[in-house]
Write a protein that holds these residues in place. Structure first.
Motif, PDB file in Angstrom:
ATOM      1  N   ALA A 134      51.129  13.486  26.121  1.00 42.80           N
ATOM      2  CA  ALA A 134      50.340  12.627  27.194  1.00 42.80           C
ATOM      3  C   ALA A 134      49.945  13.635  28.324  1.00 42.80           C
ATOM      4  O   ALA A 134      48.472  13.625  28.336  1.00 42.80           O
ATOM      5  N   LYS A 135      50.819  14.472  28.888  1.00 46.81           N
ATOM      6  CA  LYS A 135      50.279  15.455  30.031  1.00 46.81           C
ATOM      7  C   LYS A 135      49.260  16.407  29.396  1.00 46.81           C
ATOM      8  O   LYS A 135      48.324  16.449  29.909  1.00 46.81           O
ATOM      9  N   ALA A 136      49.484  17.001  28.150  1.00 40.61           N
ATOM     10  CA  ALA A 136      48.472  17.867  27.677  1.00 40.61           C
ATOM     11  C   ALA A 136      46.973  16.953  27.327  1.00 40.61           C
ATOM     12  O   ALA A 136      45.942  17.744  27.648  1.00 40.61           O
ATOM     13  N   HIS A 137      47.089  15.835  26.808  1.00 40.26           N
ATOM     14  CA  HIS A 137      45.951  14.971  26.630  1.00 40.26           C
ATOM     15  C   HIS A 137      44.944  14.843  27.898  1.00 40.26           C
ATOM     16  O   HIS A 137      43.805  15.040  27.931  1.00 40.26           O
ATOM     17  N   VAL A 138      45.800  14.309  29.005  1.00 39.95           N
ATOM     18  CA  VAL A 138      44.991  14.057  30.192  1.00 39.95           C
ATOM     19  C   VAL A 138      44.578  15.559  30.817  1.00 39.95           C
ATOM     20  O   VAL A 138      43.554  15.384  31.272  1.00 39.95           O
ATOM     21  N   GLN A 139      45.378  16.417  30.845  1.00 37.37           N
ATOM     22  CA  GLN A 139      45.009  17.690  31.467  1.00 37.37           C
ATOM     23  C   GLN A 139      43.635  18.260  30.702  1.00 37.37           C
ATOM     24  O   GLN A 139      42.647  18.564  31.290  1.00 37.37           O
ATOM     25  N   LYS A 140      43.557  18.070  29.241  1.00 35.96           N
ATOM     26  CA  LYS A 140      42.242  18.385  28.673  1.00 35.96           C
ATOM     27  C   LYS A 140      41.220  17.372  29.001  1.00 35.96           C
ATOM     28  O   LYS A 140      40.112  18.001  29.171  1.00 35.96           O
ATOM     29  N   ALA A 141      41.447  15.915  29.217  1.00 38.93           N
ATOM     30  CA  ALA A 141      40.375  15.275  29.348  1.00 38.93           C
ATOM     31  C   ALA A 141      39.876  15.485  30.841  1.00 38.93           C
ATOM     32  O   ALA A 141      38.421  15.593  31.020  1.00 38.93           O
ATOM     33  N   VAL A 142      40.850  15.731  32.019  1.00 37.29           N
ATOM     34  CA  VAL A 142      40.331  16.072  33.177  1.00 37.29           C
ATOM     35  C   VAL A 142      39.451  17.656  33.026  1.00 37.29           C
ATOM     36  O   VAL A 142      38.492  17.397  33.982  1.00 37.29           O
ATOM     37  N   GLU A 143      40.017  18.469  32.561  1.00 31.67           N
ATOM     38  CA  GLU A 143      39.291  19.603  32.501  1.00 31.67           C
ATOM     39  C   GLU A 143      37.705  19.577  31.879  1.00 31.67           C
ATOM     40  O   GLU A 143      36.949  20.357  32.277  1.00 31.67           O
ATOM     41  N   ASP A 144      37.657  18.700  30.742  1.00 37.18           N
ATOM     42  CA  ASP A 144      36.408  18.421  30.358  1.00 37.18           C
ATOM     43  C   ASP A 144      35.147  17.721  31.317  1.00 37.18           C
ATOM     44  O   ASP A 144      34.372  18.120  31.282  1.00 37.18           O
ATOM     45  N   ILE A 145      35.990  16.739  31.915  1.00 37.89           N
ATOM     46  CA  ILE A 145      35.074  16.097  32.816  1.00 37.89           C
ATOM     47  C   ILE A 145      34.606  17.113  33.982  1.00 37.89           C
ATOM     48  O   ILE A 145      33.468  17.268  34.401  1.00 37.89           O
ATOM     49  N   LEU A 146      35.563  18.232  34.381  1.00 36.85           N
ATOM     50  CA  LEU A 146      35.330  18.991  35.530  1.00 36.85           C
ATOM     51  C   LEU A 146      34.115  19.877  35.136  1.00 36.85           C
ATOM     52  O   LEU A 146      33.245  20.376  35.620  1.00 36.85           O
ATOM     53  N   LYS A 147      34.498  20.444  33.657  1.00 35.83           N
ATOM     54  CA  LYS A 147      33.559  21.470  33.085  1.00 35.83           C
ATOM     55  C   LYS A 147      32.320  20.807  33.048  1.00 35.83           C
ATOM     56  O   LYS A 147      31.013  21.663  33.544  1.00 35.83           O
TER      57      LYS A 147
END
Length: 137
Positions: free
Chosen positions: A58-71
């Motif tokens: 879950a943490k890895a999934h959320v980390q990637k999702a937030v990084e995509d939003i920021l990108k």
């Protein structure tokens, strides 16, 4: 003056960042401050009928999702913190522990009496040790 700014992001609700991210970037630039994004995953209670590794990844999934939003928001260099627990408690704990001097949060449309101030935002505003900027939807 702000030197360290926190932007809480809920990767499942674009209202949490669509208007707040540009404001946070503008404030960080204006003050020459560090901008950090934080997302809180609700704590997963281990019930007897769930497998022992339920919620793994879950943490890895959320980390990637937030990084995509920021990108996509032009903020790929922003640090991301993923916490687990109660949303408002984790935001307040991290803000205090890591010395943030501003929190920028988006409001959300809600029902009476909290038309635009949800329970997490209300608790952060009431209890934060630092300035909280509310970006209205």
């Amino acid at each position: 003056m702000a030197t360290k700014i926190m932007l809480p992001i809920d990767h499942t609700d674009d209202r949490s960042w669509k208007k707040a991210l540009p404001v946070a970037l503008e404030q960080a630039k204006f003050y020459g401050a560090e901008l950090h994004a934080v997302s809180v995953i609700p704590e997963i209670i281990q019930l007897p009928n769930l497998p022992p590794n339920y919620g793994a990844g879950a943490k890895a999934h959320v980390q990637k999702a937030v990084e995509d939003i920021l990108k996509h928001g032009g903020a790929a260099d922003v640090s991301v913190h993923i916490e687990e627990g109660s949303v408002y408690r984790e935001i307040l704990k991290l803000a205090h522990k890591d010395g943030y001097d501003m929190i920028i949060m988006a409001s959300a449309k809600g029902d009476f009496p909290n038309y635009e101030i949800g329970p997490n935002l209300a608790r952060v505003v009431r209890n934060a040790h630092c300035t909280v900027m509310v970006v209205r939807d």
